[in-house]
Design a protein around this motif. Structure first.
Motif, PDB file in Angstrom:
ATOM      1  N   UNK A 233       0.794  -1.223   0.000  1.00  0.00           N
ATOM      2  CA  UNK A 233       0.000   0.000   0.000  1.00  0.00           C
ATOM      3  C   UNK A 233       0.830   1.279   0.000  1.00  0.00           C
ATOM      4  N   UNK A 234       2.076   1.204  -0.417  1.00  0.00           N
ATOM      5  CA  UNK A 234       2.883   2.421  -0.563  1.00  0.00           C
ATOM      6  C   UNK A 234       2.616   2.998  -1.951  1.00  0.00           C
ATOM      7  N   UNK A 235       2.750   4.311  -2.089  1.00  0.00           N
ATOM      8  CA  UNK A 235       2.537   4.894  -3.415  1.00  0.00           C
ATOM      9  C   UNK A 235       3.856   5.413  -3.995  1.00  0.00           C
ATOM     10  N   UNK A 236       3.781   5.883  -5.240  1.00  0.00           N
ATOM     11  CA  UNK A 236       4.987   6.318  -5.954  1.00  0.00           C
ATOM     12  C   UNK A 236       5.683   7.451  -5.185  1.00  0.00           C
ATOM     13  N   UNK A 237       4.877   8.310  -4.570  1.00  0.00           N
ATOM     14  CA  UNK A 237       5.439   9.432  -3.829  1.00  0.00           C
ATOM     15  C   UNK A 237       6.233   8.946  -2.618  1.00  0.00           C
ATOM     16  N   UNK A 238       5.673   7.974  -1.890  1.00  0.00           N
ATOM     17  CA  UNK A 238       6.403   7.388  -0.751  1.00  0.00           C
ATOM     18  C   UNK A 238       7.756   6.855  -1.223  1.00  0.00           C
ATOM     19  N   UNK A 239       7.718   6.139  -2.340  1.00  0.00           N
ATOM     20  CA  UNK A 239       8.962   5.506  -2.811  1.00  0.00           C
ATOM     21  C   UNK A 239       9.979   6.539  -3.261  1.00  0.00           C
ATOM     22  N   UNK A 240       9.482   7.651  -3.846  1.00  0.00           N
ATOM     23  CA  UNK A 240      10.406   8.733  -4.223  1.00  0.00           C
ATOM     24  C   UNK A 240      11.110   9.278  -2.991  1.00  0.00           C
ATOM     25  N   UNK A 241      10.320   9.521  -1.937  1.00  0.00           N
ATOM     26  CA  UNK A 241      10.914  10.060  -0.704  1.00  0.00           C
ATOM     27  C   UNK A 241      11.902   9.060  -0.125  1.00  0.00           C
ATOM     28  N   UNK A 242      11.535   7.786  -0.151  1.00  0.00           N
ATOM     29  CA  UNK A 242      12.431   6.759   0.394  1.00  0.00           C
ATOM     30  C   UNK A 242      13.714   6.671  -0.439  1.00  0.00           C
ATOM     31  N   UNK A 243      13.589   6.785  -1.762  1.00  0.00           N
ATOM     32  CA  UNK A 243      14.786   6.736  -2.624  1.00  0.00           C
ATOM     33  C   UNK A 243      15.716   7.898  -2.293  1.00  0.00           C
ATOM     34  N   UNK A 244      15.137   9.067  -2.077  1.00  0.00           N
ATOM     35  CA  UNK A 244      15.976  10.208  -1.673  1.00  0.00           C
ATOM     36  C   UNK A 244      16.663   9.918  -0.348  1.00  0.00           C
ATOM     37  N   UNK A 245      16.015   9.110   0.489  1.00  0.00           N
ATOM     38  CA  UNK A 245      16.584   8.732   1.774  1.00  0.00           C
ATOM     39  C   UNK A 245      17.565   7.562   1.673  1.00  0.00           C
ATOM     40  N   UNK A 246      17.897   7.131   0.460  1.00  0.00           N
ATOM     41  CA  UNK A 246      18.937   6.128   0.292  1.00  0.00           C
ATOM     42  C   UNK A 246      18.452   4.718   0.018  1.00  0.00           C
ATOM     43  N   UNK A 247      17.122   4.512  -0.027  1.00  0.00           N
ATOM     44  CA  UNK A 247      16.604   3.168  -0.295  1.00  0.00           C
ATOM     45  C   UNK A 247      16.741   2.855  -1.772  1.00  0.00           C
ATOM     46  N   UNK A 248      17.345   1.709  -2.090  1.00  0.00           N
ATOM     47  CA  UNK A 248      17.629   1.376  -3.482  1.00  0.00           C
ATOM     48  C   UNK A 248      16.671   0.378  -4.093  1.00  0.00           C
ATOM     49  N   UNK A 249      15.954  -0.371  -3.283  1.00  0.00           N
ATOM     50  CA  UNK A 249      15.119  -1.413  -3.870  1.00  0.00           C
ATOM     51  C   UNK A 249      13.859  -1.671  -3.078  1.00  0.00           C
ATOM     52  N   UNK A 250      12.784  -1.985  -3.832  1.00  0.00           N
ATOM     53  CA  UNK A 250      11.474  -2.147  -3.214  1.00  0.00           C
ATOM     54  C   UNK A 250      10.808  -3.445  -3.653  1.00  0.00           C
ATOM     55  N   UNK A 251      10.108  -4.062  -2.701  1.00  0.00           N
ATOM     56  CA  UNK A 251       9.271  -5.214  -3.015  1.00  0.00           C
ATOM     57  C   UNK A 251       7.860  -4.714  -3.281  1.00  0.00           C
ATOM     58  N   UNK A 252       7.269  -5.119  -4.415  1.00  0.00           N
ATOM     59  CA  UNK A 252       5.913  -4.682  -4.764  1.00  0.00           C
ATOM     60  C   UNK A 252       4.894  -5.722  -4.333  1.00  0.00           C
ATOM     61  N   UNK A 253       3.739  -5.260  -3.843  1.00  0.00           N
ATOM     62  CA  UNK A 253       2.668  -6.230  -3.575  1.00  0.00           C
ATOM     63  C   UNK A 253       1.954  -6.546  -4.895  1.00  0.00           C
ATOM     64  N   UNK A 254       1.060  -7.550  -4.859  1.00  0.00           N
ATOM     65  CA  UNK A 254       0.505  -8.083  -6.108  1.00  0.00           C
ATOM     66  C   UNK A 254      -0.478  -7.138  -6.797  1.00  0.00           C
ATOM     67  N   UNK A 255      -0.869  -6.050  -6.122  1.00  0.00           N
ATOM     68  CA  UNK A 255      -1.802  -5.107  -6.759  1.00  0.00           C
ATOM     69  C   UNK A 255      -1.070  -4.084  -7.627  1.00  0.00           C
ATOM     70  N   UNK A 256       0.243  -4.043  -7.548  1.00  0.00           N
ATOM     71  CA  UNK A 256       0.971  -2.997  -8.267  1.00  0.00           C
ATOM     72  C   UNK A 256       1.360  -3.448  -9.678  1.00  0.00           C
ATOM     73  N   UNK A 257       1.612  -2.461 -10.546  1.00  0.00           N
ATOM     74  CA  UNK A 257       1.929  -2.766 -11.936  1.00  0.00           C
ATOM     75  C   UNK A 257       3.433  -2.955 -12.104  1.00  0.00           C
ATOM     76  N   UNK A 258       3.849  -4.216 -12.208  1.00  0.00           N
ATOM     77  CA  UNK A 258       5.278  -4.526 -12.275  1.00  0.00           C
ATOM     78  C   UNK A 258       5.952  -4.017 -13.554  1.00  0.00           C
ATOM     79  N   UNK A 259       5.387  -4.308 -14.756  1.00  0.00           N
ATOM     80  CA  UNK A 259       6.074  -3.832 -15.963  1.00  0.00           C
ATOM     81  C   UNK A 259       6.270  -2.312 -15.966  1.00  0.00           C
ATOM     82  N   UNK A 260       5.247  -1.570 -15.541  1.00  0.00           N
ATOM     83  CA  UNK A 260       5.385  -0.105 -15.490  1.00  0.00           C
ATOM     84  C   UNK A 260       6.462   0.323 -14.516  1.00  0.00           C
TER      85      UNK A 260
END
Ligand code: CP3
Length: 336
Positions: A233-260
């Motif tokens: 249930x994280x969104x693109x904005x959360x992940x952007x903030x986390x990436x700025x905080x040094x996070x390099x990789x994310x696990x997606x849940x099954x509701x998210x669009x993997x190819x995109x």
């Protein structure tokens, strides 16, 4: 796996599944008939054996130590019952409950069984397979600590204790992961499954800063070790903030669009086949898998250099062993 975590994989995707050691597996059920869940986690020989069995039986590219995220709460002094669904009979209610928790060094001493399991696992795992260490994230731990069990809250209420809880638990999580890395973990995973249940405000103003602090501290204490964050249930904005905080990789849940996500990602991405498909007979599964994977097949290889093939969540107890085996094989036979 490690090449993918550095965005440099040019072969088929590496594969591992959350809960790849568990109740769907006959060998697990056999051991579980002899030992309670807690003993399987706390006796390093058993924990390492279970992690290795999953790799031996299904051909996964990584093993994860067999343990649980909630032992951190127990290490801090909260009574924990695992039968195997977790229950915390004395949930966190007031600031004094946090103040009376065990200090860092004592909590780490208590968690020594996890490092011991990692060390045994790394020693017995083939050198071309990755050993994962892990811990839970602050939102999920807080949900259990304050709710008492996983049905306690369907969302995490805005709570004065969340920020002080983070201050207490973050040094434990950082040191625990650093110790697992020192004991032989090649890569680390933080499971903050319930992060998406925090109210938006709490997530932005308390959770993201806590996660940024955790990642920054790990960069010092376990330099060069890749760290994946799984959250639902994280969104693109959360992940952007986390990436700025040094996070390099994310696990997606099954509701998210993997190819995109793969087409846009800068770092590495894990996911995200629906776990329930593993309960289908192999023939049915194959058909579902082929339509699911078609849009990924047609992506340029460049986009897949950081892809870890996995599920959107853990393998369920009803999964069929032949289907799990087939899933691993189909992923490993994909051409880049
Ligand atoms: O992925 C792995 O194989 C590593 C081991 C692992 C377990 N739990 C083993 C386990 C990991 C990484 C976890 C994480 C965990 N534990 C999370 C975060 C990830 C997620 O799944 O959302 C949470 C919230 C927990 C708390 C927990 N532990 C729950 C809710 C349960 C009950 C699960 C159930 O289906 O009844 C557990 C017990 C547990 N942890 C089992 C396993 C294999 C089931 C044990 C058994 O039935 O014998």
């Amino acid at each position: 796996m490690l090449q993918a975590m550095h965005r440099g994989n040019s072969q088929s995707p590496p594969v591992w599944f959350p809960r790849q050691a568990g109740r769907y597996q006959a060998s697990y059920r056999a051991l579980r008939a002899q030992h309670p869940f807690e003993a399987l986690c706390k006796k390093p020989e058993l924990a390492a054996r279970l992690a290795l069995n999953a790799v031996d039986e299904f051909g996964f590219d990584a093993a994860i130590i067999f343990s649980d995220i909630l032992f951190v709460l127990e290490a801090l002094g909260m009574p924990l019952e695992m039968d195997p669904s977790p229950r915390l009979p004395k949930p966190l209610r007031k600031i004094e409950d946090l103040e009376s928790m065990r200090p860092l060094e004592k909590a780490l001493e208590y968690l020594h069984f996890q490092e011991a399991a990692v060390a045994l696992l790394r020693r017995n795992l083939a050198s071309d397979r990755t050993a994962f260490g892990f811990c839970g994230g602050p939102a999920t731990l807080f949900r259990y600590a304050s709710g008492g069990n996983h049905t306690g809250y369907s969302e995490i209420p805005s709570h004065d204790l969340f920020a002080p809880f983070c201050r207490k638990v973050l040094p434990v999580l950082t040191s625990l992961l650093a110790r697992q890395a020192a004991a032989g973990a090649d890569a680390l995973i933080v499971f903050d499954t319930s992060a998406g249940l925090l109210p938006e405000e709490e997530r932005a103003h308390k959770w993201i800063p806590a996660m940024t602090e955790l990642r920054g501290a790990l960069a010092h204490q376990a330099p060069g070790v890749p760290v994946l964050l799984y959250g639902r249930g994280l969104n693109a904005h959360d992940r952007q903030s986390l990436s700025r905080g040094g996070w390099g990789g994310f696990g997606l849940d099954e509701t998210e669009n993997l190819p995109e996500t793969l087409a846009k990602a800068q770092g590495f991405t894990q996911g995200n086949l629906p776990p329930l498909w593993l309960t289908l007979p192999p023939d049915k599964f194959r058909g579902q898998f082929e339509s699911w994977v078609a849009p990924i097949r047609s992506l340029p290889a460049e986009y897949k250099k950081g892809w870890i093939a996995s599920l959107g969540h853990g393998v369920t107890p009803q999964a069929l062993e032949p289907t799990v085996r087939l899933a691993v094989e189909l992923f490993q036979n994909l051409t880049p």
